[in-house]
Design a protein around this motif. Structure first.
Motif, PDB file in Angstrom:
ATOM      1  N   ARG A   7      31.610   4.300 -42.749  1.00  0.00           N
ATOM      2  CA  ARG A   7      32.620   3.263 -42.579  1.00  0.00           C
ATOM      3  C   ARG A   7      32.813   2.435 -43.855  1.00  0.00           C
ATOM      4  O   ARG A   7      31.972   2.416 -44.733  1.00  0.00           O
ATOM      5  N   TRP A   8      33.967   1.747 -43.892  1.00  0.00           N
ATOM      6  CA  TRP A   8      34.246   0.727 -44.893  1.00  0.00           C
ATOM      7  C   TRP A   8      34.044  -0.646 -44.266  1.00  0.00           C
ATOM      8  O   TRP A   8      34.436  -0.878 -43.114  1.00  0.00           O
ATOM      9  N   TYR A   9      33.451  -1.579 -45.026  1.00  0.00           N
ATOM     10  CA  TYR A   9      33.260  -2.947 -44.575  1.00  0.00           C
ATOM     11  C   TYR A   9      33.833  -3.908 -45.606  1.00  0.00           C
ATOM     12  O   TYR A   9      33.720  -3.680 -46.815  1.00  0.00           O
ATOM     13  N   LEU A  10      34.449  -4.992 -45.101  1.00  0.00           N
ATOM     14  CA  LEU A  10      34.949  -6.053 -45.967  1.00  0.00           C
ATOM     15  C   LEU A  10      34.009  -7.244 -45.864  1.00  0.00           C
ATOM     16  O   LEU A  10      33.733  -7.738 -44.763  1.00  0.00           O
ATOM     17  N   LEU A  11      33.524  -7.701 -47.008  1.00  0.00           N
ATOM     18  CA  LEU A  11      32.721  -8.913 -47.076  1.00  0.00           C
ATOM     19  C   LEU A  11      33.643 -10.041 -47.527  1.00  0.00           C
ATOM     20  O   LEU A  11      34.292  -9.937 -48.573  1.00  0.00           O
ATOM     21  N   ALA A  12      33.725 -11.107 -46.724  1.00  0.00           N
ATOM     22  CA  ALA A  12      34.669 -12.188 -47.016  1.00  0.00           C
ATOM     23  C   ALA A  12      34.127 -13.517 -46.530  1.00  0.00           C
ATOM     24  O   ALA A  12      33.277 -13.569 -45.630  1.00  0.00           O
ATOM     25  N   TRP A  13      34.633 -14.589 -47.123  1.00  0.00           N
ATOM     26  CA  TRP A  13      34.346 -15.939 -46.639  1.00  0.00           C
ATOM     27  C   TRP A  13      35.386 -16.272 -45.572  1.00  0.00           C
ATOM     28  O   TRP A  13      36.589 -16.253 -45.825  1.00  0.00           O
ATOM     29  N   ASP A  14      34.902 -16.530 -44.358  1.00  0.00           N
ATOM     30  CA  ASP A  14      35.776 -16.835 -43.233  1.00  0.00           C
ATOM     31  C   ASP A  14      36.040 -18.337 -43.234  1.00  0.00           C
ATOM     32  O   ASP A  14      35.139 -19.142 -42.980  1.00  0.00           O
TER      33      ASP A  14
END
Length: 319
Positions: free
Chosen positions: A178-185
């Motif tokens: 899978r691909w994962y997005l790491l982000a500040w929510d």
């Protein structure tokens, strides 16, 4: 200036289309004299293109091999082939090439003419791949849009499952599945990990620019590995493998846990699960000796499974 620039692009295209050219052939194709051709060759060299010249009556020009990769000129057919190949590699078909292919795809799609976009879309629409049950179906267009937002430090608003989230995207990380997005929510005021296949396309227009926040530990891959392999689960485990990290890395997935070297002979595996039996079986089949550091409840489960396997492997007399 415009005429000179257009001529340089034409000269570069000719040099890329064939291995060897005589000076007379190039001058005729460009409609210039030999002296002007020589000046144009020097301009290309000044831009980083390694144009080699061979003196003499049979001499000529060729595009050599340089230390760095200069910009390339592609015709429509070549551009379509490059985009299709990058999309295929970015979605996991070519092992180990996913992230590099995605970065290149984001750059190419940003300058792709509409006529080529239509051809690529038509080809993708009429192409069917034989997917496995583990494939998540995330589109290359969505991945490219997310990668561009990460690169340009642009806020995005996404539909994730049933909620709308405003994010400051930081990095895309790929595992074996899978691909994962790491982000500040921004709504949760914290770092969050998002499965890319659960983000509903298309993304809206890019939002305001932002200054990237410092990531804890500074390692996106390690952060996502912990987020998806241990943090969500009831049982958190630490297992000491009696083997070096280099030996265990190919036997464990980043999506299943995180390896940490202890010394040149041992390493610790951090993982998690909602089932102690699943944990026991996962570490037992790695082919090396190990010790359970945490949780202590895992040890009696290992004894129970070992007894069951022993009974299954013991021949019994048939009635």
């Amino acid at each position: 200036m415009l005429e000179t620039s257009a001529r340089l692009l034409r000269l570069l295209s000719l040099l890329q289309s064939r291995a060897d050219w005589t000076g007379a052939e190039l001058a005729e194709r460009l409609g210039v004299g030999i002296r002007t051709l020589r000046r144009d060759v020097e301009r290309l060299r000044g831009l980083g293109y390694p144009v080699e010249a061979t003196p003499g009556a049979l001499g000529g020009y060729r595009l050599g091999i340089g230390a760095n990769l200069p910009p390339l000129l592609l015709d429509d057919e070549e551009a379509v082939a490059v985009v299709i190949s990058l999309r295929t590699a970015a979605t996991g078909t070519v092992a180990g090439m996913e992230e590099a292919a995605l970065r290149a795809l984001a750059k190419v799609q940003q300058v792709l003419p509409s006529r080529i976009r239509h051809r690529v879309t038509a080809l993708q629409t009429m192409t069917v791949s034989l997917a496995s049950a583990a494939d998540t179906g995330v589109s290359a267009d969505l991945l490219a849009a997310l990668a561009t937002a990460c690169r340009d430090h642009r806020r995005i608003r996404v539909r994730y499952r049933t909620s709308s989230r405003e994010l400051e995207p930081y990095r895309l990380v790929h595992t074996s599945r899978r691909w994962y997005l790491l982000a500040w929510d921004l709504g949760r005021d914290d770092w969050r990990t998002f499965r890319a296949d659960r983000i509903e396309p298309p993304l809206g227009p890019p939002g305001a620019r932002f200054a990237p926040r410092p990531l804890p530990d500074g390692d996106p891959a390690a952060y996502i590995s912990h987020s998806i392999s241990a943090a969500p689960y009831r049982y958190q485990a630490r297992v000491l493998f009696h083997a070096p990290l280099e030996r265990m890395a190919p036997r464990t997935s980043p999506a299943a846990g995180r390896l940490e070297a202890v010394d040149d002979r041992t390493c610790v595996f951090h993982t998690g699960s909602n089932s102690l039996e699943e944990l026991a079986l996962y570490v037992a089949v790695k082919g090396v000796d190990f010790e359970i550091l945490d949780p202590p409840e895992l040890i009696p489960v290992l004894h129970e499974i070992a007894d069951r396997l022993h009974r299954a492997a013991t021949p019994r007399p048939r009635p």
